[in-house]
Design an enzyme around this catalytic site. Structure first.
Site, short mmCIF file in Angstrom:
data_model
loop_
_atom_site.label_atom_id
_atom_site.label_comp_id
_atom_site.label_asym_id
_atom_site.label_seq_id
_atom_site.Cartn_x
_atom_site.Cartn_y
_atom_site.Cartn_z
N THR A 12 -85.29 49.85 72.20
CA THR A 12 -86.72 49.58 72.10
C THR A 12 -87.18 48.83 73.34
O THR A 12 -86.39 48.19 74.02
CB THR A 12 -87.06 48.78 70.83
OG1 THR A 12 -86.49 47.46 70.95
CG2 THR A 12 -86.53 49.47 69.59
N GLY A 13 -88.46 48.94 73.63
CA GLY A 13 -88.98 48.33 74.85
C GLY A 13 -88.40 48.99 76.08
O GLY A 13 -88.15 48.34 77.10
N SER A 15 -89.66 51.24 78.19
CA SER A 15 -90.53 51.82 79.19
C SER A 15 -90.50 51.11 80.54
O SER A 15 -90.84 51.69 81.56
CB SER A 15 -91.98 51.87 78.67
OG SER A 15 -92.44 50.57 78.34
N SER A 16 -90.11 49.83 80.55
CA SER A 16 -90.08 49.09 81.82
C SER A 16 -89.13 47.91 81.68
O SER A 16 -88.58 47.63 80.62
CB SER A 16 -91.49 48.59 82.19
OG SER A 16 -91.96 47.66 81.24
N GLY A 17 -88.92 47.21 82.80
CA GLY A 17 -88.15 45.98 82.80
C GLY A 17 -86.71 46.14 82.35
O GLY A 17 -86.04 47.12 82.71
N ILE A 18 -86.24 45.19 81.55
CA ILE A 18 -84.85 45.20 81.09
C ILE A 18 -84.55 46.46 80.29
O ILE A 18 -83.47 47.05 80.43
CB ILE A 18 -84.58 43.94 80.24
CG1 ILE A 18 -84.62 42.69 81.12
CG2 ILE A 18 -83.23 44.04 79.52
CD1 ILE A 18 -84.59 41.39 80.33
N GLY A 19 -85.49 46.90 79.45
CA GLY A 19 -85.26 48.09 78.65
C GLY A 19 -85.05 49.32 79.49
O GLY A 19 -84.16 50.14 79.21
N SER A 142 -83.03 35.11 74.74
CA SER A 142 -83.59 34.41 75.89
C SER A 142 -83.02 33.01 75.94
O SER A 142 -82.58 32.47 74.91
CB SER A 142 -85.12 34.32 75.76
OG SER A 142 -85.66 33.45 76.73
N TYR A 155 -93.67 31.98 71.98
CA TYR A 155 -92.51 32.69 72.51
C TYR A 155 -91.23 31.94 72.15
O TYR A 155 -90.27 32.53 71.64
CB TYR A 155 -92.63 32.83 74.04
CG TYR A 155 -91.48 33.56 74.68
CD1 TYR A 155 -91.48 34.94 74.79
CD2 TYR A 155 -90.37 32.86 75.18
CE1 TYR A 155 -90.42 35.62 75.38
CE2 TYR A 155 -89.31 33.53 75.76
CZ TYR A 155 -89.34 34.91 75.87
OH TYR A 155 -88.28 35.56 76.43
#
Length: 327
Positions: A12-13, A15-19, A142, A155
């Site tokens: 999941t997630g 589409s960009s970054g760590i994912g 995190s 967060y």
């Protein structure tokens, strides 16, 4: 597993970054991927990259705050590939601003995505893992699970809560030795998340820093955990240092973090407030990195080593005093 070649991996997630980095990393190893995020067109681009690298990839647009959507994601993965071997809960959002200046709806959305999203995933996939007798659930947590995050209270609350969820699930799963619940703990990471996150500070989020983790290092850690599951896997040098500092001197860490945040935002230029991608996807922030990571100066590495050594010495001294006081 000795290899993830042919393994079914839900991310999941993605589409960009760590994912996105994680999807490409598993694709290079020949995994069969089910990619989820809210941005369908961008997911298609990531899937095509994965196929070019040698992996299979299918796209299932999903908002992880919707429990039924996450359940459909799990069912689609089973329908397409016959099961799930690894599930990576990586979707996350952030809202930066003084607690009282950040709308309650924004605080709620952060918790819904960062805590309830992984909870929805666990609820959907753990019954399958139990039936299969195996499975690895990996959560991008995190350093915020162990340390204060001024100007990002929701967060931190979501990450502290996620840590409690993972520990509790591991306790429940003592009767299922083939099922693993794991956490990966990066420090601040150079992803597009900063550029499309919500900003209620009234200032620019000027975040260039030599201390940002590389998203590829996080992705490599996720792969390593999938192959050799463990409860906690920290990324980089700053995460264990921060965790140790908070364990040894939590009030001092609060003061350092608070004064640092106030000083930072007192010096950055003004900017309009924005909901970012909290409530709907945004087009900006499409790649793996966000461009916030700067090369460290030559003195940084020795200083980190010295800091770790000093913190370890302080921790040992505190433990020794405590032990002597009990005898």
């Amino acid at each position: 597993m000795d290899s993830v070649r042919g393994a079914v991996v839900v991310i999941t997630g993605a589409s960009s970054g760590i994912g996105r980095a994680t999807a490409l990393t598993f694709a290079r190893e020949g995994a069969r991927l089910v990619l989820a995020a809210r941005r369908e067109a961008l997911l298609g681009e990531v899937a095509e990259e994965c196929r070019e690298l040698g992996g299979e990839a299918e796209v299932v647009p999903t908002d992880v705050t919707d429990a039924e959507a996450v359940r459909r994601l799990a069912n689609r993965a089973v329908q397409m590939f016959g099961g799930i071997d690894v599930w990576v809960s990586n979707a996350g959002v952030g809202a930066v601003g003084r607690f009282e200046d950040t709308p309650l709806e924004a605080h709620r959305r952060v918790v819904e995505t960062n805590l309830f999203g992984p909870l929805h995933a666990a609820h959907a996939v753990l019954p399958l893992f139990r039936r299969q007798g195996h499975g690895v659930l990996i959560n991008t947590v995190s350093v915020g699970a162990w340390a204060p995050a001024p100007y990002a209270a929701a967060y931190a609350a979501s990450k502290f809560g996620l840590e409690g969820l993972l520990e509790s699930l591991r306790a429940e799963l003592v009767d299922a030795p083939g099922v693993h619940v794991c956490g990966v703990y990066p420090f601040f990471t150079d992803t597009p998340g900063m550029s499309h996150g919500a900003n209620y500070t009234g200032h620019q989020l000027d975040a260039e820093s030599p201390f940002y983790d590389d998203p590829q290092d996080v992705a490599d850690t996720v792969l390593a955990v999938a192959l050799r599951p463990r409860a906690q896997a920290m990324v980089g040098a700053m995460t264990p240092l921060t965790r140790l500092g908070h364990a040894v001197a939590p009030r001092l860490m609060e003061k350092i973090a608070g004064h640092g945040a106030h000083r930072h935002f007192s010096r950055t230029p003004p900017a309009a407030t924005s909901d970012g991608n909290l409530f709907r996807p945004v087009e900006r922030g499409r790649g793996v990195t966000g461009g916030f990571r700067t090369p460290p100066p030559a003195w940084v590495s020795p200083l980190l080593v010295a800091g770790v050594a000093a913190a370890a010495a302080a921790a040992y001294a505190g433990y020794a005093r405590s032990k002597n006081g009990n005898h």
